[in-house]
Enzyme design. Structure first.
Site, short mmCIF file in Angstrom:
data_model
loop_
_atom_site.label_atom_id
_atom_site.label_comp_id
_atom_site.label_asym_id
_atom_site.label_seq_id
_atom_site.Cartn_x
_atom_site.Cartn_y
_atom_site.Cartn_z
N TYR A 297 0.83 6.11 1.83
CA TYR A 297 1.55 7.02 0.92
C TYR A 297 2.03 8.26 1.65
O TYR A 297 1.26 8.99 2.28
CB TYR A 297 0.58 7.44 -0.18
N TYR A 348 10.39 6.84 -4.49
CA TYR A 348 9.14 7.54 -4.79
C TYR A 348 8.67 7.09 -6.17
O TYR A 348 9.04 7.67 -7.18
CB TYR A 348 9.38 9.04 -4.75
#
Ligand SMILES: [Zn+2]
Lengths: 398, 156
Positions: A297, A348
């Site tokens: 991430y 995202y």
């Protein structure tokens, strides 16, 4: 790879991902669909991918205060029997793997039979993360930060990364390599928001600072969309259309006083995986060298540096040597990283697109497919409390 | 702003700090308005604690006391912020935020702004001195704690 001891409490090999689904991915504010409809679309896409009647879903799991309420989803989908509804504490993407773990735990514990894990985001409808307005007074942690202009996520994390760079001699080029690898992978991914928009070192260096040490390209995008996966018990894994991806391990949480405010965590220069990485490897029964591909991430590239080091892929002092583009790209790199483009360049989706890409790699269906694809790691949002991580494996790993 | 010869480091309009509804941090914010820096210290086990909590994280005593300490420390980390994320900061240009550790108070850390040239070279480990910034005319009124180099302080 180890066999499971009798009585061992583990998720290893007991739950499989049998469906994945995504909506189209949009720049923030550009989805014409509201957030709840995006969630429904992603869930139906995952059911269609699996070849599953959506009414058979009996559980919902999400994180980061997802606004698509499980009860409303169940009513909308005509869910025949609602069993588990779990929401992981914590904001941002720290829960993207924990949401999968919570769903898997519900299945292993016999609370549910078929759980969808999802994240839905329409920032046009609800406002952006990178902007802070309309707040008159603040208390608690934010009171010690916001009046000093430490408001948005880049400002909240830049000092942590700066301290890490200071302690271990990490250079800007290590962060740049992560951004370049993500953009490289996005150029062969038509789903990626940054498809057709390549990045090179000159463009990276010339980009504006957001908050030193973060250039524009060190920061995730903000997007609209939704993503979902379907989990079932191992004994049902073969009943669906696609090659199953088994959960080998998962961990969630953080170390000693990681959540001490403001910025008073004893292990401040950390991505919060010092306790989670050993727990993940222990459950999965593997070592870092067994991992074929990693999705890590990226709220900010600096968090990826810390997270990969804490998962044992290199020592912090080796970051500058390890984090070069050739090592990070599929199919030939030592550790192909964020092979769909990830938060920086695909979309995202609070890291849930990373979980889906890990499943694609296990299936052998990524647009940036790695050669060895039996073990895929996902590392959730770094530098937050709680964080989480996940290992997926093919049937050959069981 | 009044009561200080110096303008505020950042423009008005940012969120105003206030204690929680349960009053946990009220002594800290009240102290800043009187040029006093208060942090928690446990009288039973001498553990320092900041931010505040209702109990000592080390020995779990609820009798944690607020202790006045000298506002001095050293830079633990820093950032130079260029992108405005609030309307009040548009056109303001870069500014510096620092994380300061207080070695004489259990190495607790606090965030403030580093006064002086926003483009100055910032070095981790530099000793800094606290400077109180009062917003007595604000509603509600509040004060902040910033930081400056010792040497700069001597010149002023
Ligand atoms: Zn104590």
């Amino acid at each position: 790879m180890m066999a499971r001891a009798s009585g061992e409490r583990t998720l290893r090999g007991r739950v499989a991902v049998v469906g994945i689904g995504e909506t189209d991915y949009y720049r923030h504010g550009e989805s014409s669909d509201p957030e709840f409809k995006l969630a429904l679309k992603a869930i139906l896409a995952a059911c269609s991918d699996a070849g599953l009647d959506p009414r058979e879903i009996d559980g919902f799991s999400s994180y980061s205060d997802d606004r698509s309420d499980a009860g409303r989803l169940a009513a909308a989908l005509g869910t025949r029997r609602l069993s588990t509804t779990t929401m992981q504490w914590g904001g941002g993407g720290g829960g993207c793997c924990a949401a999968v773990a919570n769903a898997a735990a519900s299945i292993v514990a016999g609370l549910a039979d078929c759980v969808v894990v999802f994240r839905s985001l329409a920032q046009g409808q609800y406002g952006r993360f990178g902007q802070t307005g309309g707040i008159g007074t603040v208390s608690g942690e934010r009171a010690y930060l916001m009046p000093y202009g430490v408001l948005a996520p880049p400002q909240r994390f830049a000092m942590r990364v700066r301290r890490y760079m200071h302690e271990h001699g990490v250079r800007q080029e290590a962060m740049q390599a992560i951004a370049l690898a993500s953009y490289h992978h996005a150029q062969s991914n038509p789903r990626a928001v940054m498809f057709g928009k390549p990045l090179d070192p000159e463009k990276y260096n010339a980009s504006r600072w957001i908050a030193e040490p973060f250039h524009l390209f060190d920061c995730c995008m903000e997007n609209d969309g939704a993503a979902a996966i379907i989990l079932v018990p191992e004994e049902r894994a073969g009943d669906f259309r696609n090659k199953p991806a088994y959960i080998l391990g998962a961990a969630t949480g953080a170390g000693y006083r990681s959540g001490a405010i403001p910025h008073n965590s004893p292990q401040y220069a950390s991505a919060s995986f010092e306790t989670l990485a050993p727990a993940l490897y222990r459950m999965a029964g593997i070592r870092p060298a067994d991992v074929d591909v990693v999705q890590s991430y990226e709220n900010f590239t600096g968090g990826v540096v810390m997270a990969l080091a804490e998962h044992g892929f290199f020592k912090p002092e080796e970051a500058n040597d390890f984090l070069v583009v050739d090592n990070l790209i599929a199919p030939s790199g030592r550790l192909p990283l964020n092979t769909s483009g990830g938060n920086l360049a695909e979309c995202y989706m609070h890291g849930f697109e990373l979980v889906i890409e890990a499943v694609r790699q296990i299936r052998g269906r990524s647009v940036n497919q790695v050669k060895c694809n039996d073990v895929a790691m996902v590392i959730g949002g770094p530098m937050v409390t709680p964080a989480s991580n996940l290992l997926l494996g093919s049937g050959a790993t069981l | 702003m009044s009561g200080s010869p110096r303008a505020a480091y950042l423009p008005d309009g940012l969120p105003i700090p206030v204690p929680e509804n349960d009053g946990l941090s009220a002594p800290y914010w009240a102290g800043l308005q009187q040029n006093r820096l208060l942090v928690q210290r446990c009288p039973h086990c001498t553990t320092w604690q900041f931010g505040p909590e209702w109990l000592c994280h080390h020995c779990h005593s609820f009798d944690v006391e607020w202790t006045e300490i000298e506002p001095r420390g050293r830079i633990f980390s820093w950032e130079r912020v260029w992108s405005p994320s609030h309307d009040a900061l548009r056109g303001r240009g870069p500014y510096l935020a620092v994380l300061v550790e207080l070695p004489h108070a259990g190495h607790v850390r606090m965030v403030g702004n580093l006064l002086g040239d926003p483009l100055q070279t910032v070095i981790i480990g530099t000793d800094v001195q606290g400077v109180f910034e009062h917003h007595h005319d604000s509603v509600p009124r509040y004060s902040l704690l910033h930081w400056t180099n010792h040497r700069m302080k001597a010149v002023r």
